[in-house]
Design a protein around this motif. Structure first.
Motif, PDB file in Angstrom:
ATOM      1  N   ILE A   5       0.850  -1.202   0.000  1.00 44.36           N
ATOM      2  CA  ILE A   5       0.000   0.000   0.000  1.00 44.36           C
ATOM      3  C   ILE A   5       0.880   1.244   0.000  1.00 44.36           C
ATOM      4  O   ILE A   5       1.886   1.303   0.710  1.00 44.36           O
ATOM      5  N   SER A   6       0.491   2.216  -0.823  1.00 41.18           N
ATOM      6  CA  SER A   6       1.082   3.546  -0.728  1.00 41.18           C
ATOM      7  C   SER A   6      -0.053   4.559  -0.754  1.00 41.18           C
ATOM      8  O   SER A   6      -1.230   4.170  -0.762  1.00 41.18           O
ATOM      9  N   GLY A   7       0.286   5.825  -0.734  1.00 40.15           N
ATOM     10  CA  GLY A   7      -0.762   6.835  -0.744  1.00 40.15           C
ATOM     11  C   GLY A   7      -0.158   8.213  -0.721  1.00 40.15           C
ATOM     12  O   GLY A   7       1.073   8.370  -0.730  1.00 40.15           O
ATOM     13  N   VAL A   8      -1.009   9.210  -0.715  1.00 36.62           N
ATOM     14  CA  VAL A   8      -0.536  10.588  -0.657  1.00 36.62           C
ATOM     15  C   VAL A   8      -1.092  11.248   0.598  1.00 36.62           C
ATOM     16  O   VAL A   8      -2.275  11.123   0.902  1.00 36.62           O
ATOM     17  N   ILE A   9      -0.172  11.919   1.320  1.00 32.91           N
ATOM     18  CA  ILE A   9      -0.551  12.591   2.559  1.00 32.91           C
ATOM     19  C   ILE A   9      -0.520  14.100   2.334  1.00 32.91           C
ATOM     20  O   ILE A   9       0.504  14.648   1.900  1.00 32.91           O
ATOM     21  N   GLY A  10      -1.609  14.758   2.647  1.00 34.05           N
ATOM     22  CA  GLY A  10      -1.666  16.215   2.516  1.00 34.05           C
ATOM     23  C   GLY A  10      -2.735  16.766   3.421  1.00 34.05           C
ATOM     24  O   GLY A  10      -3.417  16.036   4.137  1.00 34.05           O
ATOM     25  N   TRP A  11      -2.869  18.091   3.407  1.00 35.16           N
ATOM     26  CA  TRP A  11      -3.905  18.761   4.218  1.00 35.16           C
ATOM     27  C   TRP A  11      -4.225  20.086   3.580  1.00 35.16           C
ATOM     28  O   TRP A  11      -3.413  20.990   3.726  1.00 35.16           O
ATOM     29  N   PRO A  12      -5.246  20.241   2.802  1.00 37.44           N
ATOM     30  CA  PRO A  12      -6.233  19.218   2.418  1.00 37.44           C
ATOM     31  C   PRO A  12      -5.660  18.301   1.328  1.00 37.44           C
ATOM     32  O   PRO A  12      -4.570  18.570   0.804  1.00 37.44           O
ATOM     33  N   ILE A  13      -6.412  17.285   0.939  1.00 40.36           N
ATOM     34  CA  ILE A  13      -5.888  16.322  -0.017  1.00 40.36           C
ATOM     35  C   ILE A  13      -6.809  16.075  -1.215  1.00 40.36           C
ATOM     36  O   ILE A  13      -6.393  15.491  -2.219  1.00 40.36           O
ATOM     37  N   SER A  14      -8.028  16.565  -1.131  1.00 39.19           N
ATOM     38  CA  SER A  14      -9.020  16.200  -2.154  1.00 39.19           C
ATOM     39  C   SER A  14      -8.608  16.611  -3.571  1.00 39.19           C
ATOM     40  O   SER A  14      -9.009  15.989  -4.549  1.00 39.19           O
ATOM     41  N   HIS A  15      -7.780  17.668  -3.707  1.00 41.11           N
ATOM     42  CA  HIS A  15      -7.384  18.169  -5.029  1.00 41.11           C
ATOM     43  C   HIS A  15      -6.318  17.285  -5.685  1.00 41.11           C
ATOM     44  O   HIS A  15      -6.045  17.419  -6.865  1.00 41.11           O
ATOM     45  N   SER A  16      -5.683  16.399  -4.904  1.00 36.99           N
ATOM     46  CA  SER A  16      -4.507  15.691  -5.415  1.00 36.99           C
ATOM     47  C   SER A  16      -4.849  14.759  -6.577  1.00 36.99           C
ATOM     48  O   SER A  16      -5.818  14.007  -6.531  1.00 36.99           O
ATOM     49  N   LYS A  17      -3.987  14.801  -7.592  1.00 29.82           N
ATOM     50  CA  LYS A  17      -4.152  13.929  -8.760  1.00 29.82           C
ATOM     51  C   LYS A  17      -3.403  12.613  -8.574  1.00 29.82           C
ATOM     52  O   LYS A  17      -3.497  11.716  -9.406  1.00 29.82           O
ATOM     53  N   SER A  18      -2.620  12.503  -7.495  1.00 26.85           N
ATOM     54  CA  SER A  18      -1.770  11.321  -7.321  1.00 26.85           C
ATOM     55  C   SER A  18      -2.561  10.011  -7.282  1.00 26.85           C
ATOM     56  O   SER A  18      -2.157   9.029  -7.929  1.00 26.85           O
ATOM     57  N   PRO A  19      -3.697   9.926  -6.552  1.00 25.94           N
ATOM     58  CA  PRO A  19      -4.430   8.656  -6.552  1.00 25.94           C
ATOM     59  C   PRO A  19      -4.820   8.225  -7.964  1.00 25.94           C
ATOM     60  O   PRO A  19      -4.695   7.051  -8.327  1.00 25.94           O
ATOM     61  N   CYS A  20      -5.264   9.157  -8.754  1.00 28.54           N
ATOM     62  CA  CYS A  20      -5.679   8.879 -10.126  1.00 28.54           C
ATOM     63  C   CYS A  20      -4.495   8.320 -10.951  1.00 28.54           C
ATOM     64  O   CYS A  20      -4.626   7.329 -11.675  1.00 28.54           O
ATOM     65  N   ILE A  21      -3.325   8.912 -10.784  1.00 31.23           N
ATOM     66  CA  ILE A  21      -2.135   8.490 -11.542  1.00 31.23           C
ATOM     67  C   ILE A  21      -1.720   7.073 -11.132  1.00 31.23           C
ATOM     68  O   ILE A  21      -1.549   6.184 -11.974  1.00 31.23           O
ATOM     69  N   HIS A  22      -1.558   6.868  -9.821  1.00 28.92           N
ATOM     70  CA  HIS A  22      -1.025   5.576  -9.361  1.00 28.92           C
ATOM     71  C   HIS A  22      -2.032   4.441  -9.548  1.00 28.92           C
ATOM     72  O   HIS A  22      -1.637   3.314  -9.856  1.00 28.92           O
ATOM     73  N   ARG A  23      -3.322   4.734  -9.392  1.00 32.09           N
ATOM     74  CA  ARG A  23      -4.327   3.673  -9.593  1.00 32.09           C
ATOM     75  C   ARG A  23      -4.385   3.273 -11.063  1.00 32.09           C
ATOM     76  O   ARG A  23      -4.591   2.098 -11.398  1.00 32.09           O
ATOM     77  N   TYR A  24      -4.184   4.226 -11.961  1.00 30.32           N
ATOM     78  CA  TYR A  24      -4.129   3.907 -13.393  1.00 30.32           C
ATOM     79  C   TYR A  24      -2.959   2.948 -13.668  1.00 30.32           C
ATOM     80  O   TYR A  24      -3.116   1.935 -14.358  1.00 30.32           O
ATOM     81  N   TRP A  25      -1.800   3.267 -13.101  1.00 31.33           N
ATOM     82  CA  TRP A  25      -0.623   2.419 -13.332  1.00 31.33           C
ATOM     83  C   TRP A  25      -0.782   1.037 -12.694  1.00 31.33           C
ATOM     84  O   TRP A  25      -0.342   0.035 -13.272  1.00 31.33           O
ATOM     85  N   LEU A  26      -1.385   0.982 -11.505  1.00 32.59           N
ATOM     86  CA  LEU A  26      -1.603  -0.330 -10.861  1.00 32.59           C
ATOM     87  C   LEU A  26      -2.445  -1.216 -11.766  1.00 32.59           C
ATOM     88  O   LEU A  26      -2.128  -2.385 -12.002  1.00 32.59           O
ATOM     89  N   LYS A  27      -3.511  -0.621 -12.302  1.00 28.78           N
ATOM     90  CA  LYS A  27      -4.432  -1.376 -13.147  1.00 28.78           C
ATOM     91  C   LYS A  27      -3.750  -1.773 -14.467  1.00 28.78           C
ATOM     92  O   LYS A  27      -3.794  -2.931 -14.883  1.00 28.78           O
ATOM     93  N   LYS A  28      -3.096  -0.805 -15.087  1.00 29.52           N
ATOM     94  CA  LYS A  28      -2.470  -1.051 -16.388  1.00 29.52           C
ATOM     95  C   LYS A  28      -1.392  -2.139 -16.296  1.00 29.52           C
ATOM     96  O   LYS A  28      -1.247  -2.968 -17.192  1.00 29.52           O
ATOM     97  N   ASN A  29      -0.640  -2.139 -15.204  1.00 26.55           N
ATOM     98  CA  ASN A  29       0.445  -3.109 -15.041  1.00 26.55           C
ATOM     99  C   ASN A  29       0.004  -4.366 -14.289  1.00 26.55           C
ATOM    100  O   ASN A  29       0.844  -5.201 -13.939  1.00 26.55           O
ATOM    101  N   LYS A  30      -1.311  -4.475 -14.025  1.00 26.47           N
ATOM    102  CA  LYS A  30      -1.895  -5.637 -13.343  1.00 26.47           C
ATOM    103  C   LYS A  30      -1.142  -5.966 -12.047  1.00 26.47           C
ATOM    104  O   LYS A  30      -0.741  -7.107 -11.792  1.00 26.47           O
ATOM    105  N   ILE A  31      -0.936  -4.907 -11.240  1.00 28.45           N
ATOM    106  CA  ILE A  31      -0.222  -5.073  -9.971  1.00 28.45           C
ATOM    107  C   ILE A  31      -1.232  -5.087  -8.837  1.00 28.45           C
ATOM    108  O   ILE A  31      -2.141  -4.246  -8.791  1.00 28.45           O
TER     109      ILE A  31
END
Ligand code: ATR
Length: 273
Positions: A5-31
């Protein structure tokens, strides 16, 4: 086998694009892995960070306002994170503590390499507009990539002067009033300020550069800032700021999940939604 598991820590965090980027790569690479969004207040940052390995986290991204604290409390840190003064990518160590890196400068350079293949940092002088956190990462990456000379301008000149003192003799600070003139003297122009972003004032500049100048912006909303439009009208090559955001995420994903992901057009489209 446990799921990393990884993730992005911020305050606030709702604007972050990181979840979208990493979840795309997880899915694409079947990880089999997870990437979460963690909203953590500054006063709880260190305590919460220390608790993550016991919850299955292998590392994390950190964003505003935690980047400096993440570096300060690291067990190990890369030279580039120390020079930039902030960390954005953390990897937990087997015996406790964590390794801290800053991948913003690498993201900046790799975005240009991907989208302007003929460009090289060492081909000539660069002009960097702005002296905030993004500017620090970009100055560092230009200098280590061999840029011979950098002109630096910032509305608050003293901030630019501080950066020049820290980063050395290849940087020359110029007055904010002279930003248009400076564009005639360089082969790469970079806006590192928030000017030109949707909802912000425009960067007031009149480009005087030759058509073989590369112009890039860290702003990616809108993708085509007025600066980039003006540059394209002069026949200059332009690179938008979205790729820097995508490329800075690559080293973290590789460290946590063991596969180096690629930045492709589908990812750009997903992040833009
Ligand atoms: P970041 O970490 O994203 O770089 P920052 O540290 O707040 O953010 O820096 C923002 C940059 O945008 C600074 O160079 C800032 O100039 P000042 O140091 O003078 O504040 C620049 N900036 C923001 N708004 C500006 C404006 N209206 N005119 C000129 N520069 C501006």
């Amino acid at each position: 086998m446990t799921t990393p598991i990884s993730g992005v820590i911020g305050w606030p965090i709702s604007h972050s694009k990181s979840p979208c980027i990493h979840r795309y790569w997880l899915k694409k690479n079947k990880i089999r892995g997870e990437y979460r969004s963690l909203s953590i207040e500054p006063e709880n940052f260190l305590r919460e960070l220390k608790s993550l390995p016991s919850k299955g986290f292998v590392g994390a991204n950190v964003t505003i306002p935690h980047k400096e604290a993440a570096l300060k409390n690291a067990t190990q840190a890369t030279n580039r994170a120390c020079s930039i003064g902030a960390a954005n990518t953390l990897v937990f160590l087997p015996n406790g503590g964590y390794h801290a890196d800053n991948t913003d400068g690498e993201g900046f350079i790799n975005n240009l390499k991907q989208n302007a293949p003929g460009w090289d940092a060492s081909i000539g002088p660069a002009f960097v507009i702005g002296a905030g956190g993004a500017s620090r990462a970009i100055l560092y990456s230009l200098l280590v990539s061999g840029t011979p000379e950098i002109l630096l301008a910032n509305r608050t000149k003293s901030r630019a002067e501080r950066l020049a003192t820290e980063f050395g003799k290849r940087i020359t600070v110029i007055d904010w009033a002279d930003i248009s003139l400076a564009t005639a003297k360089v082969t790469t122009i970079i806006n590192t300020t928030s000017l030109g972003m949707t909802g912000q004032a425009e960067l007031e500049i009149t480009l005087q550069c030759s058509p073989n100048t590369l112009v890039t912006d860290i702003v990616y909303a809108p993708l085509q800032t007025d600066l980039l439009k003006q540059a394209a009208d002069r026949g200059c090559e332009t690179v938008d700021g979205l790729g820097m955001l995508l490329h800075q995420a690559v080293p973290g994903f590789e460290a946590w999940f063991g596969t180096r992901p690629s930045v492709d057009e589908t990812l750009r489209q997903i992040v833009l939604v």
